[in-house]
Write an enzyme that holds these catalytic residues in place. Sequence first.
Site: not given
Length: 800
Positions: A689, A732
């Site tokens: 990511s 996140k």
Amino acid sequence: MNNELENTDRNETNPAEIILPMAPLRDVVVFPNQAVTLLVGRTKSINALMHAAGGKKAIFVSMQKKAEIDIPLDAEVNEIGTVCMIREFIHLPNGTVNVLLEGKARARVLRFVSNDDFSLAHIEPLAEAEVSTIEEQALCRSLKERFQAFAAMGDKADKDFAAAIGSIGDASRLADRIAAHVKFKSEDAQRLLETVDVAKRSRLILDLIRTEIAIRQMEKQIDDRAKDRMEEQRKNYYLQEKIRALKKEMGGAEDADDDFLELEKQIEEKKMTEGAAEKVAAEFKKLKRMPPLSTESTVIRNYIDWMLNLPWCETTEDLNGMDAAEKILNAEHYGLEKPKERILEYLAVQSLVKKVQGPILCFVGPPGVGKTSLAQSIANAAGRKYVRVCLGGVRDEAEIRGHRRTYIGAMPGKIIQSLKKAGVNNPVLCLDEVDKMSMDFRGDPSAALLEVLDPEQNDKFNDHYLDIDYDLSDTLFIMTANSLEGVQLPLLDRMEIIRLSGYTENEKLRIAQKYLIPRQIEMNGLSNLTVAFSKNALMLIIDKYTREAGVRNLKRQISSICSKIAREHVNDRGKTRFSITVKSVRKYLGAPVFRHGRIEAKDQVGYVTGLAWTRVGGELLGVETATVPGNGKLTVTGKLGEVMKESAEAAVTYVRSRSRNLLIDEEFHKKLDLHIHIPEGAIPKDGPSAGITMCTAIASALTKRPVRRDVAMTGEITLRGNVLPIGGLKEKILAAHRGGIKKVLIPKPNAKDLADIPANILKQLEIVPVEHMDEVLSHALVSGKYDSLFVEDDLFYELT
């Protein structure tokens, strides 16, 4: 027909056609010349009875073809029924009606006319053909003789009825009286009602009574055999008592015999499946022939005790109130709306099908988010017993399937042990920490769980110790795991994964106020004191003294403060009010332990704010890139895993492929060394990511353009610059909000995951879904001399 029916309503065009209200009956046939009492509860039937009772008091009744239908259609009622007179009509307090009907005549339905209240039947009476006097006498004699033979094998009521019908000389009336008295099957009774011909009806009754006599003879034989067996058992008991008394006179011990008798009594009283009962009986016979002190005798006795203590047939009744279930879930857990919704759907399906069906629910999430307590809440909501089985550290297949009975210490597996602990065979069984199982030379417990969790075959689960099939299909299995990395794919195929990603700061605040603080005040003996936590104090504890997705550490910190308050109260009895503020938090807990990532003070070249997922929630992840003269060496530091190192190499290749459009020297990879560093180098980092984050940092360092400090990003990159989806988006986004970020770049395929993020968080952030790395750079890099970040090839040559 009877004179009482002369004044009933008739069809004007066909006077022979009578119109009566109709009531369908379940498994009941009313014969002419029979009085029957019925309890009526269906609204339409009650309306028909009330209409008849208020008029001519005549009604047509007929048995419906299928008893299970609650509101039968006209075509679902037999066309031949009975015209009855209402003799008594009583309304009961519970809304039902008790009615006494007297059958008058057979009739056939020509058609029905229905309205909202009840149905009207247009009927025609069925006339019986006359029989000769001699034939009628013969029929009556045959019926009486056959019924007397039937009554001789029955009770006093049958004998009294046989005497009562002795004077009846009407064959039709006699046949109907016998048909009404003998409890024939409803299908046979309807057949008798439909047989208008007296001779045929009498012969049919004779055949049916002959069958009933044969059944009674068989029942008598069975009763006689049971009686003989009881006599034999009584005799054996008497002899055993005599033998025991003789042994006692001779100075022998009688304890072993008493133990066997008590064990035999338990075996007889225990409800088990047929196979289990046969197995226990065989083992008991073997036990009686063995020396009491032998090793094998101990093994067999332990086995019998296990079989007797297992809940073969014991169950608890499920609670079907979904409102109550929802209240229980909301009272015991704050937030977690999607898991709660799925649990309620799951419970609703189980309440309808009355059988556990479908996949096994598996709650996956970080520690402290409420996975195990949700399983307990499911048990409370369903009204079932709850048992927890910890699978952490299990590495032996026998822990699941049980040990074979080859030594004294053999035992069943954890599944059977849990059912014995529950005492019922339909508990909620929580298999906790399924991802912590491992395997060694003793087998693979994950493979053993495949049979347990498969609804197609777990009704015949075979534990090695029991050596007999046990039905697990009524057991509701709930599984928990912190992650799915260590769970085998065949096992995952049997589960429905429900992810519990963690709580936001506001949710933690509410949980602390509603659940944790009242519970800790009670547990620390502060119920008689006034203890108040301010909102700012709680937010400080959440932000600076805990770093987790759940609330376990938050509970510990609140408990620590409460214990210090308890000590202060003991030292100063006069103080009964305690107010916990930001200042007192620092006093009780000391200096803050954690520091969450925050937005940078200014835009910087080569520094990009990324977003990372950890087991304790989301974090801001800074990525730094520096260029130094060299020969194209790439250095990646920060204790990164192989995936992130490969992402860095892919990012460099992409920048090289776009160097002309970015106004970068195409030979930079020969002249400059690149150093990519991710701070907090002692912490291992890996995952797909951070590709676009490292690519942006490289592009910023080479173009000397600063990166916007209020932009954070997450996503993986391909060599062609495509942005790939990632996981953990909710955590996140929450980390970006907590760190003061204003714009978040996410992969476009992850846009669907924004539905899981609280609306109040989304309102304060600009979420930009991106598909290509060019879009990422246009949003992240600060604009320079030219409006467009990328330039065409002709302009590149002009500028250079």
